[in-house]
Design a protein around this motif. Structure first.
Motif, PDB file in Angstrom:
ATOM      1  N   VAL A 130       0.704  -1.124  -0.100  1.00  9.78           N
ATOM      2  CA  VAL A 130      -0.145  -0.008   0.076  1.00  9.78           C
ATOM      3  C   VAL A 130       1.050   1.298  -0.019  1.00  9.78           C
ATOM      4  O   VAL A 130       1.889   1.167   0.714  1.00  9.78           O
ATOM      5  CB  VAL A 130      -0.907   0.149   1.194  1.00  9.78           C
ATOM      6  CG1 VAL A 130      -1.940   1.133   1.109  1.00  9.78           C
ATOM      7  CG2 VAL A 130      -1.798  -1.096   1.043  1.00  9.78           C
ATOM      8  N   HIS A 131       0.605   2.044  -0.751  1.00  9.63           N
ATOM      9  CA  HIS A 131       1.516   3.386  -0.981  1.00  9.63           C
ATOM     10  C   HIS A 131       0.426   4.815  -1.074  1.00  9.63           C
ATOM     11  O   HIS A 131      -0.447   4.710  -1.235  1.00  9.63           O
ATOM     12  CB  HIS A 131       2.122   3.210  -2.418  1.00  9.63           C
ATOM     13  CG  HIS A 131       2.796   2.187  -2.677  1.00  9.63           C
ATOM     14  ND1 HIS A 131       4.169   1.969  -2.332  1.00  9.63           N
ATOM     15  CD2 HIS A 131       2.395   0.826  -2.847  1.00  9.63           C
ATOM     16  CE1 HIS A 131       4.590   0.789  -2.687  1.00  9.63           C
ATOM     17  NE2 HIS A 131       3.603   0.040  -2.924  1.00  9.63           N
ATOM     18  N   VAL A 176      -2.867   0.844  -4.219  1.00 12.29           N
ATOM     19  CA  VAL A 176      -2.543  -0.507  -3.821  1.00 12.29           C
ATOM     20  C   VAL A 176      -1.790  -1.328  -5.039  1.00 12.29           C
ATOM     21  O   VAL A 176      -2.488  -1.396  -6.050  1.00 12.29           O
ATOM     22  CB  VAL A 176      -3.736  -1.639  -3.331  1.00 12.29           C
ATOM     23  CG1 VAL A 176      -3.346  -2.883  -3.058  1.00 12.29           C
ATOM     24  CG2 VAL A 176      -4.372  -0.879  -2.197  1.00 12.29           C
ATOM     25  N   LEU A 177      -0.770  -1.512  -4.828  1.00 10.17           N
ATOM     26  CA  LEU A 177       0.189  -2.465  -5.941  1.00 10.17           C
ATOM     27  C   LEU A 177       0.175  -4.051  -5.532  1.00 10.17           C
ATOM     28  O   LEU A 177       0.710  -4.423  -4.526  1.00 10.17           O
ATOM     29  CB  LEU A 177       1.612  -1.925  -5.893  1.00 10.17           C
ATOM     30  CG  LEU A 177       2.400  -2.433  -7.040  1.00 10.17           C
ATOM     31  CD1 LEU A 177       1.818  -2.058  -8.600  1.00 10.17           C
ATOM     32  CD2 LEU A 177       3.797  -1.839  -6.887  1.00 10.17           C
ATOM     33  N   ALA A 182      -9.868  -1.213  -5.004  1.00 10.37           N
ATOM     34  CA  ALA A 182      -8.901  -1.937  -4.495  1.00 10.37           C
ATOM     35  C   ALA A 182      -9.250  -3.446  -4.518  1.00 10.37           C
ATOM     36  O   ALA A 182      -8.362  -4.303  -4.661  1.00 10.37           O
ATOM     37  CB  ALA A 182      -8.648  -1.570  -2.963  1.00 10.37           C
ATOM     38  N   HIS A 183     -10.734  -3.554  -4.564  1.00  9.46           N
ATOM     39  CA  HIS A 183     -11.087  -5.183  -4.662  1.00  9.46           C
ATOM     40  C   HIS A 183     -11.735  -5.394  -5.969  1.00  9.46           C
ATOM     41  O   HIS A 183     -12.789  -6.215  -5.929  1.00  9.46           O
ATOM     42  CB  HIS A 183     -11.953  -5.486  -3.433  1.00  9.46           C
ATOM     43  CG  HIS A 183     -11.177  -5.269  -2.058  1.00  9.46           C
ATOM     44  ND1 HIS A 183     -10.090  -5.938  -1.806  1.00  9.46           N
ATOM     45  CD2 HIS A 183     -11.160  -4.305  -1.208  1.00  9.46           C
ATOM     46  CE1 HIS A 183      -9.846  -5.645  -0.604  1.00  9.46           C
ATOM     47  NE2 HIS A 183     -10.331  -4.509  -0.319  1.00  9.46           N
ATOM     48  N   VAL A 189      -0.906  -5.308 -10.810  1.00 10.74           N
ATOM     49  CA  VAL A 189      -2.072  -4.593 -10.979  1.00 10.74           C
ATOM     50  C   VAL A 189      -2.198  -3.273  -9.860  1.00 10.74           C
ATOM     51  O   VAL A 189      -1.534  -3.652  -8.630  1.00 10.74           O
ATOM     52  CB  VAL A 189      -3.415  -5.335 -10.686  1.00 10.74           C
ATOM     53  CG1 VAL A 189      -4.667  -4.309 -10.523  1.00 10.74           C
ATOM     54  CG2 VAL A 189      -3.513  -6.540 -11.792  1.00 10.74           C
ATOM     55  N   TRP A 190      -2.333  -2.088 -10.432  1.00  9.48           N
ATOM     56  CA  TRP A 190      -2.309  -1.006  -9.363  1.00  9.48           C
ATOM     57  C   TRP A 190      -3.662  -0.656  -9.273  1.00  9.48           C
ATOM     58  O   TRP A 190      -4.123  -0.211 -10.427  1.00  9.48           O
ATOM     59  CB  TRP A 190      -1.353   0.133 -10.026  1.00  9.48           C
ATOM     60  CG  TRP A 190      -1.349   1.615  -9.559  1.00  9.48           C
ATOM     61  CD1 TRP A 190      -2.024   2.739 -10.128  1.00  9.48           C
ATOM     62  CD2 TRP A 190      -0.940   1.955  -8.180  1.00  9.48           C
ATOM     63  NE1 TRP A 190      -1.788   3.597  -9.365  1.00  9.48           N
ATOM     64  CE2 TRP A 190      -1.319   3.286  -8.100  1.00  9.48           C
ATOM     65  CE3 TRP A 190      -0.216   1.439  -7.127  1.00  9.48           C
ATOM     66  CZ2 TRP A 190      -1.046   3.951  -6.958  1.00  9.48           C
ATOM     67  CZ3 TRP A 190      -0.273   2.031  -5.907  1.00  9.48           C
ATOM     68  CH2 TRP A 190      -0.455   3.595  -5.794  1.00  9.48           C
ATOM     69  N   THR A 191      -4.237  -0.328  -8.265  1.00 10.37           N
ATOM     70  CA  THR A 191      -5.574   0.320  -8.131  1.00 10.37           C
ATOM     71  C   THR A 191      -5.318   1.553  -7.190  1.00 10.37           C
ATOM     72  O   THR A 191      -4.544   1.340  -6.062  1.00 10.37           O
ATOM     73  CB  THR A 191      -6.486  -0.701  -7.335  1.00 10.37           C
ATOM     74  OG1 THR A 191      -5.898  -1.196  -6.154  1.00 10.37           O
ATOM     75  CG2 THR A 191      -6.629  -1.990  -8.333  1.00 10.37           C
ATOM     76  N   GLN A 192      -5.822   2.525  -7.596  1.00 13.17           N
ATOM     77  CA  GLN A 192      -5.749   3.761  -6.679  1.00 13.17           C
ATOM     78  C   GLN A 192      -6.942   4.808  -6.852  1.00 13.17           C
ATOM     79  O   GLN A 192      -7.960   4.415  -7.725  1.00 13.17           O
ATOM     80  CB  GLN A 192      -4.606   4.802  -7.481  1.00 13.17           C
ATOM     81  CG  GLN A 192      -4.865   5.536  -8.696  1.00 13.17           C
ATOM     82  CD  GLN A 192      -4.272   6.658  -9.094  1.00 13.17           C
ATOM     83  OE1 GLN A 192      -3.117   6.540  -9.628  1.00 13.17           O
ATOM     84  NE2 GLN A 192      -4.358   7.740  -8.533  1.00 13.17           N
ATOM     85  N   GLY A 193      -7.288   5.510  -5.801  1.00 12.33           N
ATOM     86  CA  GLY A 193      -8.241   6.292  -5.785  1.00 12.33           C
ATOM     87  C   GLY A 193      -8.035   7.866  -6.286  1.00 12.33           C
ATOM     88  O   GLY A 193      -6.436   8.184  -6.264  1.00 12.33           O
TER      89      GLY A 193
END
Length: 411
Positions: free
Chosen positions: A27-28, A41-42, A62-63, A77-81
Motif C-alpha cells: 500500500v502506498h 494498492v500495488l 482496491a477489490h 495491478v495498481w488500483t488507486q483512488g
C-alpha cells in the motif's frame, strides 16, 4: 439469499476469484503535484513486467473483480483512488487528472516496462481525459476548470501510458447524467414536483408496471430528451451563479479582510439534484436493444429508485457539478477526448450493459484516435455480472479477452 438482500445492490457486487498465492501486495501514499495525498494498492506476481492501472473518479477499486484475473495472467495491478474516493460532493475531474498523474509517475519509477490504463465504467472517461491531456505539450493543457478555478496541469509530470483498455465505459459522468436526469422536475427545491407531460413513470406517457417493458412514443422520447438537456442547462446556470457569488466574496475579502466576507467565500453552496435515475431505456427495453435486464444501475425499480437518496450527482458543489456532472460543461467527455488517444486500445463492450449501449460503443470506438484499436463484445452486465443465472461472469469473459490482447502486445 433473502428477497431483501437480492434487491440490494442490484448486481453491483460480483464475487472475485482468488489472487495467486505468489502475489505481493503493498500500500502506498502518494503526493500529487498540487500537494494532495492519495493512496493506492500495488499487487505484483513474479515476473510481471507490465502493470495495469485501474482507477475510477469516485470509487475505491482496491477489490475490483478484474484484479485477481489479471494477476493470474501474469500482470501486476495498481488500483488507486482520487482525493474524492467514495465521496463525489467536491469531485473536480481536472484535479482527478493530477491524482492519476501521481499514480503514473509512481509506476514509471517502479521500473515496469509497460504501463496500461484500464478504465471500467466512469474510469474509462477519466483515463481517456488523462490520455488526452498527457499527450499535449505542457503549455497546451487545461489551465482552468469549467467553474473558472486555476488548475496547473502544465506543472505536473503526466507520463503517457503505453496502452489503454476500456471495459463497459460510459460516455462520461456528465453525458451519462444527461440521459438519466428526470426532466419532469419543475421545482429544484421539491423532490416530488412533476410535470405530468414529461413524467416517465406515467402510463399516459407509455410507462408499464414493472417488470413489463414500457413503450414510449418517438414524439415523447424527443420531447423528453430535449427537456433533459434544458434541465441540465438550468442547473448549470444556477451553479454558475453560485460560483460567481463565492468569487465575489473572495474578492471582497481580499480588499476588506472582513470575516463576514471570508465566511461568505467559504460557504459551500451545495446543490441538491433530485431524481437522477430516469433513462427511458431502463424501462423500455425496445430502445437501444441489447441483453440488459429491466431496471437501472441502482435497482430493478427505477420508478422508485429515481425518488430515493442514492443516485448520480445528488449532492455536489457548483464546481463539481460543472466539472463532472454537467453534460454541457464538463471537459471529461469520452467522445471529446478519444480522438487524442493514440495508444493501442482495447474496448470491451458488455452485451447487457445499462450505461454503455450498442450505439455508444460503436461511436466511442470510432472516436478513438488509435490506429491500433480492437472492439470485442462479451456477455455480461455493466458491473461484470453474468448475463443470466449460471452463466460465466462478464468480468471473467472480459479478463480472458484482455489477457489475450495484452499478450500479443506486451508478451
Amino acid at each position: 439469499m433473502t428477497e431483501q438482500t437480492q434487491r440490494l445492490g442490484a448486481g453491483r457486487y460480483i464475487d472475485a476469484a482468488r489472487a495467486p498465492d505468489t502475489t505481493v501486495t503493498s500500500v502506498h501514499e502518494l503526493t500529487t503535484a498540487d500537494g494532495a495525498k492519495i493512496s493506492g494498492v500495488l499487487r505484483v506476481v513474479p515476473g510481471a513486467r507490465t502493470v495495469l492501472a485501474l482507477m475510477h473518479p469516485r470509487q475505491d477499486l482496491a477489490h475490483h473483480v478484474l484484479v485477481p484475473e489479471l494477476l493470474a495472467r501474469g500482470y501486476a495491478v495498481w488500483t488507486q483512488g482520487t482525493r474524492s474516493v467514495n465521496n463525489d460532493i467536491s469531485l473536480v475531474h481536472e484535479q482527478a487528472l493530477l491524482d492519476a498523474a501521481a499514480g503514473q509517475v509512481f509506476l514509471r519509477e517502479r521500473g515496469f516496462e509497460h504501463v496500461v490504463t484500464l478504465g471500467h465504467s466512469g474510469g474509462g472517461t477519466l483515463f481517456a481525459f488523462y490520455h488526452q491531456q498527457a499527450g499535449l505539450p505542457a503549455g497546451e493543457r487545461l489551465t482552468r476548470t469549467p467553474a473558472g478555478r486555476p488548475i496547473d496541469l502544465a506543472g505536473a509530470q503526466m507520463p503517457l501510458p503505453d496502452a489503454a483498455v476500456f471495459m463497459a465505459p460510459h460516455p462520461g459522468q456528465g453525458a451519462l447524467l444527461q440521459r438519466l436526469i428526470d426532466p419532469s422536475v419543475v421545482d429544484e427545491a421539491d423532490p416530488l414536483s412533476v410535470d405530468p407531460r414529461l413524467n416517465p413513470f406515467d402510463p399516459a406517457n407509455g410507462f408499464a408496471e414493472p417488470p413489463h417493458s414500457s413503450s414510449y412514443s418517438p414524439e415523447f422520447i424527443t420531447r423528453y430528451r430535449a427537456a433533459q438537456r434544458e434541465r441540465i442547462a438550468r442547473i448549470d446556470a444556477l451553479a454558475r451563479r453560485r460560483v460567481d457569488e463565492a468569487a465575489d466574496a473572495r474578492r471582497r475579502y481580499k480588499s476588506t479582510s472582513d470575516p463576514a466576507d471570508h465566511r461568505a467565500a467559504l460557504a459551500p453552496r451545495v446543490l441538491t439534484v433530485y431524481r437522477t435515475d430516469a433513462d427511458l431505456r431502463f424501462t423500455d427495453l425496445s430502445l437501444s436493444p441489447n441483453e440488459r435486464p429491466y431496471g437501472s444501475l441502482f435497482g430493478r425499480r427505477p420508478d422508485l429508485t429515481n425518488y430515493g437518496l442514492v443516485g448520480f450527482g445528488r449532492f455536489v458543489t457548483p464546481d463539481a457539478w460543472l466539472s463532472t456532472w454537467s453534460g454541457l460543461s464538463s471537459n471529461a467527455d469520452f467522445l471529446g477526448c478519444a480522438p487524442a488517444l493514440t495508444a493501442p486500445s482495447l474496448f470491451v463492450e458488455l452485451t447487457g450493459d445499462q450505461a454503455c449501449f450498442p450505439e455508444d460503443a460503436t461511436s466511442m470506438v470510432d472516436a478513438l484516435g488509435s490506429a491500433d484499436k480492437t472492439h470485442v463484445r462479451v456477455a455480461g452486465t455493466h458491473f461484470g455480472g453474468p448475463i443470466h443465472d449460471g452463466a460465466p461472469t462478464g468480468a471473467s469473459l472480459a479478463a480472458a479477452d484482455i489477457g489475450t490482447w495484452l499478450a500479443t502486445r506486451f508478451a
